[in-house]
Design an enzyme around this catalytic site. Structure first.
Site, mmCIF file in Angstrom:
data_model
loop_
_atom_site.group_PDB
_atom_site.id
_atom_site.type_symbol
_atom_site.label_atom_id
_atom_site.label_comp_id
_atom_site.label_asym_id
_atom_site.label_seq_id
_atom_site.Cartn_x
_atom_site.Cartn_y
_atom_site.Cartn_z
ATOM 1 C CG PHE A 148 39.130 35.980 36.638
ATOM 2 C CD1 PHE A 148 39.810 34.914 37.202
ATOM 3 C CD2 PHE A 148 37.750 35.987 36.697
ATOM 4 C CE1 PHE A 148 39.112 33.878 37.830
ATOM 5 C CE2 PHE A 148 37.047 34.957 37.314
ATOM 6 C CZ PHE A 148 37.729 33.902 37.881
ATOM 7 C CG ASP A 233 34.592 38.701 30.255
ATOM 8 O OD1 ASP A 233 33.505 39.017 30.785
ATOM 9 O OD2 ASP A 233 35.302 37.771 30.684
ATOM 10 C CE LYS A 262 31.451 37.754 37.959
ATOM 11 N NZ LYS A 262 31.407 36.472 38.682
#
Length: 407
Positions: A148, A233, A262
């Site tokens: 994801f 990531d 984030k």
């Protein structure tokens, strides 16, 4: 916490009001949050909930951390946006400190996590053409199944989640998908056209899947030997979540490029970044990539305050120490409603006995008991509380989970 914000509409009415005017791309739990502080949120009726999701790690430092709120207020009174058409007085300091924190040379500031991933893809391809010598438009990037990385058209092109892909083709070419945690399959997929291997050190959306010891080190060795980049990531796993600044540090691995997001925005503004070596990020030249809001003064001020919090090491230590409490508590539930779990730092994927309900149903039961979590596939729920949570609050949440699973 001060009195809840007043509204003339209650939770049920507000949820119904969303139905005709909001696109139905989410299926939230039926709670309407109006205020928050630390690890706690309140709904519009004043009911309190312990936040055990922390915005998928966007709220690593809790809701409205005083240092971050102060930095935002201070900058709001001075300057919020210039675009990158001009310099601003906050960007250099942010980039210097973020590069130092991550042990890298250069920073490419963006806004959302998906933008960081897209930027990383562009940088890897440009490096492949300019430095590695891959023929034009032939560059490939190897990724892992069940990944994801976001939801843009290019990113869902290499997703294996049909819910994310279905109905959004045609898809962007140039990606090869191999099983996660499989070095042999990865080696077989890498060839002279490979620009990069792009993986999550821990697969979050897939259920907090942690690879075998040595996998990340193996990816690093393979990419060096094959002459391609290792792009990690760390948008969910980075910035303290796993007990280190970056999850790759658990294997003392240094990727060529790290993607951050984030938590970098402190739960206040979207802030993301691509960080890496000068050899790699140096391939970009003016006009080849950009963002109106990327590196804006407000984002840089908040991002700098986030880096300052991480420079102390306090939050990394908290994640490691409280992570031990989390693992111990979950281990005690195995066989008592939990069939398995995976945890690193303050991050866990918990597989609930399907006979007790789906992950969504378990999340709703926990919500009714004042605990907010989020399900993922099947009967798996994710736990990722703010790193500011106390041991007592964490123990309380685990006690509530036990109650929900065993009552």
């Amino acid at each position: 916490m001060t009195a809840p914000a007043r509204t003339d509409r209650g939770s049920e009415e507000l949820i119904r009001a969303e139905e005709p005017v909001l696109a139905h791309n989410y299926h939230p739990l039926p709670v309407v949050v109006a205020r928050a502080e630390g690890a706690w949120v309140e709904d519009v009726e004043g009911r309190r909930y312990l936040d055990m999701l922390a915005g998928y790690s966007a709220l690593n430092f809790g809701h409205r951390h005083p240092a971050l709120i102060e930095a935002a207020h201070r900058q709001l009174d001075r300057l919020t946006l210039t675009s990158r058409a001009f310099h601003n007085d906050r960007l250099a300091g942010f980039a210097e400190r973020l590069a130092a924190l991550t042990g890298t040379d250069m920073v490419l500031p963006m806004n959302t996590g998906a933008e960081a991933v897209e930027s990383g893809i562009k940088v890897a391809r440009k490096w492949a053409y300019d430095v590695k010598g891959v023929p034009a438009d032939r560059a490939t990037i190897v990724v892992a199944a069940d990944n994801f990385h976001g939801r843009t058209t290019t990113i869902v092109s290499f997703s294996t989640d049909e819910t994310a892909r279905g109905g959004f083709g045609p898809f962007t070419p140039g990606f090869r998908i191999v099983p996660y945690n499989d070095l042999a399959a990865l080696e077989a997929a890498v060839d002279e056209t490979t620009a990069a291997v792009l993986i999550e050190p821990i697969q979050g959306e897939a259920g907090v899947l942690i690879p075998d010891d040595g996998y990340l080190a193996g990816v690093r060795e393979l990419t060096r030997r094959k002459g391609c980049l290792f792009v990690a990531d760390e948008i969910q796993s980075g910035l303290g979540r796993t007990g280190h600044t970056l999850a790759v540090e658990h294997e003392s691995v240094v990727p060529d490029v790290v993607l951050l997001g984030k938590a970098l925005g402190g739960g206040i503004v979207p802030v993301s970044a691509v960080v890496g070596s000068r050899e790699v990020l140096g391939v970009l030249h003016p006009g080849e990539h950009g963002s109106t809001f990327g590196g804006n003064p407000l984002a840089a001020a908040v991002g700098t305050a986030v880096v300052e919090l991480l420079e102390t090491g306090e939050f990394q230590r908290r994640a490691a120490e409280l992570g031990a409490v989390l693992r111990e508590g979950l281990a005690g539930l195995v066989g008592r409603g939990v069939v398995g779990f995976r945890a690193r730092g303050l991050w866990a994927g918990v597989d609930v006995d399907p006979a007790l309900g789906s992950g969504r149903e378990i999340s709703e039961r926990l919500m009714r008991e004042g605990i907010l979590v989020k399900d993922t596939h099947g009967s798996t729920i994710r736990l990722a509380p703010p790193l500011t949570i106390t041991a007592e609050e964490l123990a309380g949440a685990l006690g509530t989970l036990e109650k929900v699973l065993t009552s």
